[in-house]
Write an enzyme that holds these catalytic residues in place. Sequence first.
Site, PDB file in Angstrom:
ATOM      1  N   ARG A  15      10.915 -63.993 -23.739  1.00 25.36           N
ATOM      2  CA  ARG A  15       9.766 -63.155 -23.375  1.00 25.36           C
ATOM      3  C   ARG A  15       9.617 -62.953 -21.873  1.00 25.36           C
ATOM      4  O   ARG A  15       8.868 -62.104 -21.418  1.00 25.36           O
ATOM      5  CB  ARG A  15       8.473 -63.760 -23.962  1.00 25.36           C
ATOM      6  N   LYS A  22      13.813 -69.691 -18.025  1.00 28.24           N
ATOM      7  CA  LYS A  22      12.344 -69.652 -17.893  1.00 28.24           C
ATOM      8  C   LYS A  22      11.800 -70.719 -16.955  1.00 28.24           C
ATOM      9  O   LYS A  22      10.988 -70.417 -16.071  1.00 28.24           O
ATOM     10  CB  LYS A  22      11.705 -69.796 -19.272  1.00 28.24           C
ATOM     11  N   GLY A 135       0.426 -71.644 -31.532  1.00 27.69           N
ATOM     12  CA  GLY A 135       0.297 -72.158 -32.882  1.00 27.69           C
ATOM     13  C   GLY A 135      -1.180 -72.394 -33.179  1.00 27.69           C
ATOM     14  O   GLY A 135      -1.926 -72.878 -32.333  1.00 27.69           O
ATOM     15  N   LYS A 326      12.395 -66.545  15.288  1.00 29.42           N
ATOM     16  CA  LYS A 326      13.279 -67.183  14.294  1.00 29.42           C
ATOM     17  C   LYS A 326      14.033 -68.331  14.938  1.00 29.42           C
ATOM     18  O   LYS A 326      14.584 -68.169  16.018  1.00 29.42           O
ATOM     19  CB  LYS A 326      14.279 -66.164  13.745  1.00 29.42           C
ATOM     20  N   ASN A 351       6.031 -66.605  30.474  1.00 27.04           N
ATOM     21  CA  ASN A 351       5.370 -65.451  29.882  1.00 27.04           C
ATOM     22  C   ASN A 351       6.435 -64.455  29.433  1.00 27.04           C
ATOM     23  O   ASN A 351       7.284 -64.047  30.220  1.00 27.04           O
ATOM     24  CB  ASN A 351       4.453 -64.806  30.925  1.00 27.04           C
ATOM     25  N   SER A 379       8.350 -56.725  30.910  1.00 24.92           N
ATOM     26  CA  SER A 379       8.408 -56.003  29.625  1.00 24.92           C
ATOM     27  C   SER A 379       9.779 -55.347  29.445  1.00 24.92           C
ATOM     28  O   SER A 379      10.435 -54.982  30.422  1.00 24.92           O
ATOM     29  CB  SER A 379       7.350 -54.905  29.605  1.00 24.92           C
TER      30      SER A 379
HETATM   31  C1  UD1 Z   1       4.928 -73.902 -28.718  1.00 26.18           C
HETATM   32  C2  UD1 Z   1       4.330 -74.475 -30.002  1.00 26.18           C
HETATM   33  C3  UD1 Z   1       2.979 -73.829 -30.261  1.00 26.18           C
HETATM   34  C4  UD1 Z   1       2.068 -74.070 -29.079  1.00 26.18           C
HETATM   35  C5  UD1 Z   1       2.721 -73.630 -27.772  1.00 26.18           C
HETATM   36  C6  UD1 Z   1       1.894 -74.123 -26.594  1.00 26.18           C
HETATM   37  C7  UD1 Z   1       6.222 -74.987 -31.456  1.00 26.18           C
HETATM   38  C8  UD1 Z   1       7.006 -74.588 -32.674  1.00 26.18           C
HETATM   39  N1  UD1 Z   1       5.227 -74.183 -31.118  1.00 26.18           N
HETATM   40  O1  UD1 Z   1       5.113 -72.513 -28.945  1.00 26.18           O
HETATM   41  O2  UD1 Z   1       2.399 -74.364 -31.432  1.00 26.18           O
HETATM   42  O3  UD1 Z   1       0.848 -73.402 -29.280  1.00 26.18           O
HETATM   43  O4  UD1 Z   1       4.038 -74.167 -27.628  1.00 26.18           O
HETATM   44  O5  UD1 Z   1       2.338 -73.593 -25.379  1.00 26.18           O
HETATM   45  O6  UD1 Z   1       6.509 -76.006 -30.880  1.00 26.18           O
HETATM   46  N2  UD1 Z   1      12.212 -75.347 -26.314  1.00 26.18           N
HETATM   47  C9  UD1 Z   1      13.349 -76.113 -26.440  1.00 26.18           C
HETATM   48  N3  UD1 Z   1      14.213 -75.848 -27.453  1.00 26.18           N
HETATM   49  C10 UD1 Z   1      13.972 -74.867 -28.365  1.00 26.18           C
HETATM   50  C11 UD1 Z   1      12.793 -74.097 -28.245  1.00 26.18           C
HETATM   51  C12 UD1 Z   1      11.934 -74.367 -27.202  1.00 26.18           C
HETATM   52  O7  UD1 Z   1      13.589 -76.997 -25.626  1.00 26.18           O
HETATM   53  O8  UD1 Z   1      14.803 -74.688 -29.260  1.00 26.18           O
HETATM   54  C13 UD1 Z   1      11.320 -75.603 -25.171  1.00 26.18           C
HETATM   55  C14 UD1 Z   1      11.117 -74.395 -24.310  1.00 26.18           C
HETATM   56  O9  UD1 Z   1      12.054 -74.377 -23.235  1.00 26.18           O
HETATM   57  C15 UD1 Z   1       9.691 -74.548 -23.818  1.00 26.18           C
HETATM   58  C16 UD1 Z   1       9.022 -75.374 -24.890  1.00 26.18           C
HETATM   59  O10 UD1 Z   1      10.049 -75.957 -25.666  1.00 26.18           O
HETATM   60  O11 UD1 Z   1       9.620 -75.232 -22.591  1.00 26.18           O
HETATM   61  C17 UD1 Z   1       8.130 -74.538 -25.771  1.00 26.18           C
HETATM   62  O12 UD1 Z   1       8.895 -73.491 -26.332  1.00 26.18           O
HETATM   63  P1  UD1 Z   1       8.290 -72.054 -26.511  1.00 26.18           P
HETATM   64  O13 UD1 Z   1       9.325 -71.175 -27.108  1.00 26.18           O
HETATM   65  O14 UD1 Z   1       7.629 -71.606 -25.266  1.00 26.18           O
HETATM   66  O15 UD1 Z   1       7.198 -72.374 -27.637  1.00 26.18           O
HETATM   67  P2  UD1 Z   1       5.937 -71.511 -27.983  1.00 26.18           P
HETATM   68  O16 UD1 Z   1       6.346 -70.379 -28.825  1.00 26.18           O
HETATM   69  O17 UD1 Z   1       5.161 -71.225 -26.768  1.00 26.18           O
HETATM   70 CA    CA Z   2       5.426 -71.645 -24.583  1.00 28.96          CA
END
Ligand code: UD1
Ligand code: CA
Length: 433
Positions: A15, A22, A135, A326, A351, A379
């Site tokens: 996203r 990210k 979630g 710099k 100056n 100058s």
């Molecule tokens: C997640 C939660 C959601 C919550 C939200 C809060 C789950 C299934 N959902 O959703 O309930 O409301 O966070 O911000 O957990 N990541 C991994 N491996 C993966 C997928 C993600 O390490 O396979 C890491 C991502 O890099 C990230 C974090 O987990 O830092 C959260 O992943 P993200 O995809 O942002 O989850 P959300 O959809 O926001």
């Molecule tokens: Ca997230």
Amino acid sequence: MNISIVIMAAGFGTRMKSSTPKVLHKISGHEMLYYIIKESKKITNDITVILHHQSDLVKQEMSRYFTDINYTLQDVENFPGTGGALRSANPKYKKVLVLNGDMPLLEEKDMLNFIQTEGQVIMSSFRCADPSGYGRVITDEQKRVKKIVEEKDASKDEKSVNLVNAGVYLFDADFLKANLRNLSNNNKQKEFYITDLIKIANNQNIIVKAIEVNEDTFMGINSKYHLSKAEEIMQKRIKKRFMQSGVTMRMPETIYIESSVEILGENTIENGVSLLGNSKIINSHIKTNCVVENSVIEDSDIGPMARIRPNSHIKNTHIGNFVEVKKSTLNGVKAGHLSYLGDSFIDEGTNIGCGTITCNYDGKSKYKTTIGKNVFVGSDTQFVAPVTIEDDVIIASGTTVTKDVKKGSLAINRTPLKIIDNFFYKFFGKEHE
Ligand code: UD1
Ligand code: CA
């Protein structure tokens, strides 16, 4: 503290619509992951960061700041999702605090809030006006948490719930060990969700405690829009801290200060100023729309509209408008207007006249200009570096200085001014009536 921290940072971050992972997107001068590791280090020495997407790049960037972090790779092929991520961690202690890598605003005190709560499974939630993307937390009549439903799997009714999962959890390590392998990927995204552990705990009659947390602090950054919102919050925090320590800020909402900047003593920062990198401002006045990057400003006034580029040290000095500095040391200098001072050392009582330029680059290399004490630079002077001007020198206005100048001398290289009578009329024709 005997707590293990696991930071999930393996996601693609689709996203964000970016080729940069990210968690490496920056706010206030540092990567999101930097902040969460920095705060985690205040709690424990057992920190695991779970990676997959561009893992080498993430490790390389974090190794600039931290040494003793465990990195593990998620088996994304077989175990995608946040629940899959957690499988690759091997926490040392009995309690495991699980954090998302996309939460740069979380601080030590927020983490302590979890650690000080008793229970085998602790989660966090907040109510928000716009729950989209989060979630949803489903509770029973007694307001006990039953399960978490991801947006993509939620029914219409569930979608309308505005109590959302904040994404931070504290688990007993034994509970994780016993139950992570029981997660299924029977959902819309075909992923293993950490959030399903809540339902599993309920099925085992383990009470799930939910901590209510602040939306601003726990916001997850999923898009560039969220990134900008987190930046605003971080900036407010940084500037509030400085104002409380005695810094005067004019229209603080227009000022941008990165998180590694230090401001010491009594200072005034005017509107539109940007203070970047590891800059240090001591007893100084930074006027409207200046940019200071990785430099030290001490007992000086700068601007308006001056740009101080990296590795400059400015002390007891007045810098006026449209002056660019710099990699220079200025000690007790006046440079009031419209100059470029690069790779230079300029000493007390000197100056610098308007329009002075240090010509520091010959197209291949950079060279240094050294100017001693009490030099009067007229100058429109150019210093063709490398060049050294000793103390007590006068440089006549309009001079191009191509060799060193000895103490006490005048340097002047003007072509004599020629005046040709009536040339205007010869060129353009007759005098107007
Ligand atoms: C997640 C939660 C959601 C919550 C939200 C809060 C789950 C299934 N959902 O959703 O309930 O409301 O966070 O911000 O957990 N990541 C991994 N491996 C993966 C997928 C993600 O390490 O396979 C890491 C991502 O890099 C990230 C974090 O987990 O830092 C959260 O992943 P993200 O995809 O942002 O989850 P959300 O959809 O926001
Ligand atoms: Ca997230």
